[in-house]
Motif scaffolding. Structure first.
Motif, PDB file in Angstrom:
ATOM      1  N   LEU A 244       6.467  -4.095   6.215  1.00 19.46           N
ATOM      2  CA  LEU A 244       5.194  -3.411   6.041  1.00 19.46           C
ATOM      3  C   LEU A 244       5.214  -2.545   4.786  1.00 19.46           C
ATOM      4  O   LEU A 244       4.249  -2.512   4.009  1.00 19.46           O
ATOM      5  CB  LEU A 244       4.902  -2.544   7.262  1.00 19.46           C
TER       6      LEU A 244
ATOM      7  N   THR B 191      -9.864   2.375   6.410  1.00 20.30           N
ATOM      8  CA  THR B 191      -9.013   1.559   7.271  1.00 20.30           C
ATOM      9  C   THR B 191      -8.180   2.476   8.160  1.00 20.30           C
ATOM     10  O   THR B 191      -7.574   3.443   7.699  1.00 20.30           O
ATOM     11  CB  THR B 191      -8.116   0.624   6.436  1.00 20.30           C
TER      12      THR B 191
ATOM     13  N   GLU C 155      -5.968   2.762  12.313  1.00 19.85           N
ATOM     14  CA  GLU C 155      -5.282   1.988  13.342  1.00 19.85           C
ATOM     15  C   GLU C 155      -6.265   1.409  14.353  1.00 19.85           C
ATOM     16  O   GLU C 155      -5.954   0.440  15.044  1.00 19.85           O
ATOM     17  CB  GLU C 155      -4.257   2.863  14.078  1.00 19.85           C
TER      18      GLU C 155
ATOM     19  N   LEU D 295      -3.122  -8.702   2.888  1.00 22.78           N
ATOM     20  CA  LEU D 295      -2.579  -7.676   3.778  1.00 22.78           C
ATOM     21  C   LEU D 295      -3.630  -7.268   4.797  1.00 22.78           C
ATOM     22  O   LEU D 295      -4.775  -6.949   4.444  1.00 22.78           O
ATOM     23  CB  LEU D 295      -2.137  -6.445   2.988  1.00 22.78           C
ATOM     24  N   LEU D 296      -3.254  -7.279   6.056  1.00 19.67           N
ATOM     25  CA  LEU D 296      -4.091  -6.766   7.128  1.00 19.67           C
ATOM     26  C   LEU D 296      -3.804  -5.277   7.234  1.00 19.67           C
ATOM     27  O   LEU D 296      -2.684  -4.862   7.545  1.00 19.67           O
ATOM     28  CB  LEU D 296      -3.747  -7.491   8.433  1.00 19.67           C
ATOM     29  N   LEU D 297      -4.800  -4.436   6.972  1.00 18.79           N
ATOM     30  CA  LEU D 297      -4.569  -3.012   6.774  1.00 18.79           C
ATOM     31  C   LEU D 297      -4.685  -2.218   8.070  1.00 18.79           C
ATOM     32  O   LEU D 297      -5.568  -2.465   8.892  1.00 18.79           O
ATOM     33  CB  LEU D 297      -5.566  -2.454   5.750  1.00 18.79           C
ATOM     34  N   GLY D 298      -3.780  -1.223   8.206  1.00 20.79           N
ATOM     35  CA  GLY D 298      -3.850  -0.263   9.302  1.00 20.79           C
ATOM     36  C   GLY D 298      -4.317   1.075   8.777  1.00 20.79           C
ATOM     37  O   GLY D 298      -5.434   1.214   8.282  1.00 20.79           O
TER      38      GLY D 298
ATOM     39  N   TYR E 234      -0.544  -0.434   2.048  1.00 19.00           N
ATOM     40  CA  TYR E 234       0.415  -1.203   2.842  1.00 19.00           C
ATOM     41  C   TYR E 234      -0.310  -1.889   3.993  1.00 19.00           C
ATOM     42  O   TYR E 234      -1.272  -1.365   4.537  1.00 19.00           O
ATOM     43  CB  TYR E 234       1.500  -0.291   3.428  1.00 19.00           C
ATOM     44  N   GLY E 235       0.194  -3.060   4.375  1.00 13.53           N
ATOM     45  CA  GLY E 235      -0.380  -3.772   5.504  1.00 13.53           C
ATOM     46  C   GLY E 235       0.517  -4.919   5.921  1.00 13.53           C
ATOM     47  O   GLY E 235       1.508  -5.242   5.250  1.00 13.53           O
ATOM     48  N   GLU E 236       0.161  -5.563   7.026  1.00 10.28           N
ATOM     49  CA  GLU E 236       0.945  -6.689   7.523  1.00 10.28           C
ATOM     50  C   GLU E 236       0.467  -7.974   6.859  1.00 10.28           C
ATOM     51  O   GLU E 236      -0.727  -8.175   6.620  1.00 10.28           O
ATOM     52  CB  GLU E 236       0.834  -6.774   9.038  1.00 10.28           C
TER      53      GLU E 236
END
Length: 597
Positions: free
Chosen positions: A182, A412, A414, A558-561, A566-568
């Motif tokens: 991540l 963005t 959680e 990137l899938l953002l939290g 940063y992201g997955e």
């Protein structure tokens, strides 16, 4: 404590009240008299269970080495009319992480494990891709970073995590070579089941035997926890509770990552664990840890990191709770497996602790509220101090136009993508199907206000005490949430950017190729573009929400939290003439073509 989706907090809101009033505290109470705590706790348990449709629940309250209240409510087995009691076994979800950390500390005492050693010393075959993807590397991660969620790992490896026939925990390490970090290790707190699972594998390798056997021998048995165990499957035995979804019996899924969430235990088992912590390792039954190990387990770790805003963890434990600000120190962890939920809260200085467990899908806010409300009253009963007043701050002056502009745009978090817009001379936060007013408080922070049908202002519980502010951190606008003296990074603003043509070509509806595990109930998943941003819109159990997807190149995004930077990793499978396929966390999402059912 990990953050919970707003939909969970809103799920139990109703316009009705409880049929019976809450028991009033007596005008005078002798210190150590817990009669009111038991009466109020029983009333609240029944009220919350009825409101949220919880079938069975158990609680245990400890005062140092004594259990001063233990009780079950409802049913462990509804069909058989078997009542829940304090010895009923439940899956405890992420509360398991406390026992995994204790096992690691036990090995450290024997010189067989070093928390500050690289993970590669114990798992030499471990590799993972760097943030954003690429050739697998062996990152410089320590076991301490794993135990405190500072290793920079994604939350899960969802593929193969849940199901009827899950693989063994040791299958995790080779599977990670296809996944990506991540963020760099030590950068910021990022809750990760995956990290604790790797800590469990390091424990097994250092011990020279399977993880479940090591924890049984060094933590569970010394505490006299005869029926507690780590297991990939829900055990079928008389002490075990059944599990329920919408009031009907449903079987909880198997779990690969047992070190992160595979413990089965009772409220009385967790009471013994809490008493062990309060006694700094020793119990009348035996000693699980040395005093210095317990002290290390419960002290703050990695303080001062800019992106953390405030220190969030000890070893295994989270620190602080907004409902217990009057306490000098609060240790807390909750857990969920989908159908089972648990909450453990400990006040070391007051030498008080509570564990609450339940067996129904909607029970998470119930176990958390009951744990905190019980401890608030137990602390008053033990010390003789009055119950704390929880005054709501009055409204402040309206924001000026320039101040409102600072909040506008997509954020963005959680809980998903949040759009803040102007409405009249105020602000609205749009989260999926929900709209919340952002109202200035007297302290300058923004209050969250949810109005049902736009008319009735609803009580959000502890959420109503959250105050939001905007702060630039490392050059990026961030949302910081504060409750009392606790602050945390809640989200980051994401600016529109050019979307590569190959990603535009992938827009459309997708289905999950895998049908096992909790995600099998996933409804429509859609890749869409709006306001110059790419979104994944998902629908599950009637709830709809969006997550921002930030492209890195033509094939990676990137899938953002909480973080904009940063992201997955999400990858588009290259080649082939079939429908577009996106791969995320070991799961495959296939685009629906015309005619698909």
């Amino acid at each position: 404590m990990k953050s919970r989706p707003l939909s969970v907090l809103l799920a139990g809101l109703t316009l009705g009240g409880c049929a019976s009033p809450a028991p009033e505290p007596p005008s005078s109470l002798a210190p150590g008299d817990y009669s009111h705590v038991r009466a109020y706790g029983a009333w609240l348990a029944k009220k919350e269970m009825k409101q949220h449709g919880v079938v069975g629940l158990s609680i245990a309250l400890v005062d140092d080495q004594r259990v001063v209240w233990s009780q079950g409510f409802g049913y462990a087995d509804l069909a058989a009319r078997r009542p829940a009691d304090a010895n009923t076994l439940y899956r405890v979800g992420s509360v398991s992480k406390l026992f995994t950390t204790a096992a690691a500390l036990n090995l450290a005492e024997r010189g067989r494990l070093n928390l500050d050693a690289p993970l590669a010393d114990y798992l030499p075959g471990f590799t993972i891709q760097p943030p954003g993807g690429g050739a697998p590397v062996r990152p410089d991660i320590t076991l301490r970073q794993l135990a405190t969620h500072h290793a920079g790992l994604p939350r899960d490896l969802a593929g193969g995590m849940w199901g009827r026939d899950v693989k063994s925990p040791d299958s995790l390490v080779p599977a990670l070579a296809t996944q990506a970090m991540l963020m760099p290790p030590g950068r910021a707190y990022a809750y990760s089941n995956l990290g604790i699972s790797l800590l469990g594998e390091a424990v097994a390798r250092a011990a020279g035997r399977p993880f479940a056997e090591e924890v049984q021998a060094t933590v569970l048995a010394p505490l006299g926890l005869e029926h507690a165990r780590f297991s990939t499957q829900v055990p079928d035995e008389p002490w075990m509770s059944r599990s329920y979804r919408l009031g009907k019996e449903a079987r909880d899924h198997g779990l690969r990552d047992i070190a992160a969430g595979g413990l089965v235990a009772s409220a009385m088992d967790l009471a013994r664990f809490m008493s062990m912590i309060l006694a700094e390792g020793g119990t009348p039954v035996g000693r699980a840890l040395r005093a210095d190990s317990v002290q290390e387990m419960t002290r703050p770790q990695f303080s001062g990191l800019v992106l953390d805003v405030a220190p969030p963890t000890a070893l295994g434990w989270h620190l602080g709770h907004p409902g217990l600000e009057q306490s000098e120190r609060v240790l807390v962890h909750d857990g969920s497996t989908g159908l089972f939920h648990a909450s453990v809260v400990l006040l070391p200085e007051a030498r008080l602790g509570v564990a609450v467990l339940a067996n129904s899908d909607a029970a998470l806010p119930v176990v958390n509220r009951l744990a905190v409300e019980t401890l608030v009253r137990a602390l008053a009963a033990k010390t003789g101090r009055p119950l704390p007043a929880r005054a709501v701050l009055p409204d402040g002056p309206p924001l000026e136009a320039a101040q409102r502009r600072d909040y506008l745009g997509w954020w963005t978090t959680e809980q998903g993508a949040v759009r803040i817009v102007e409405k009249g001379d105020g602000l609205r936060a749009e989260l999926g199907d929900k709209q919340l007013r952002l109202t200035p408080r007297a302290d300058g922070l923004l209050r969250l206000d949810y109005r049902l049908f736009g008319l009735f202002s609803m009580d959000l519980g502890e959420m109503a005490r959250v105050g939001l502010s905007r702060r630039d951190i490392e050059g990026i606008p961030r949302l910081v949430a504060r409750v009392g003296g606790l602050s945390t990074l809640a989200g980051s603003r994401v600016e529109p950017s050019a979307i590569p043509a190959p990603w535009r070509a992938r827009l459309g509806e997708y289905r999950l190729a895998e049908t096992e595990g909790p995600l099998k109930s996933l409804g429509r998943a859609r890749l869409l573009e709006e306001d110059g941003l790419l979104f994944v819109e998902m629908e599950q159990d009637g709830e709809r929400g969006r997550i921002i997807l930030r492209p890195l190149d033509d094939h990676r995004a990137l899938l953002l939290g909480r973080f904009a930077e940063y992201g997955e990793l999400v990858e588009a499978e290259a080649g082939g003439r079939g429908p577009a396929t996106l791969v995320y966390s070991g799961l495959h999402f296939v685009r629906r073509e015309d005619g698909d059912v």
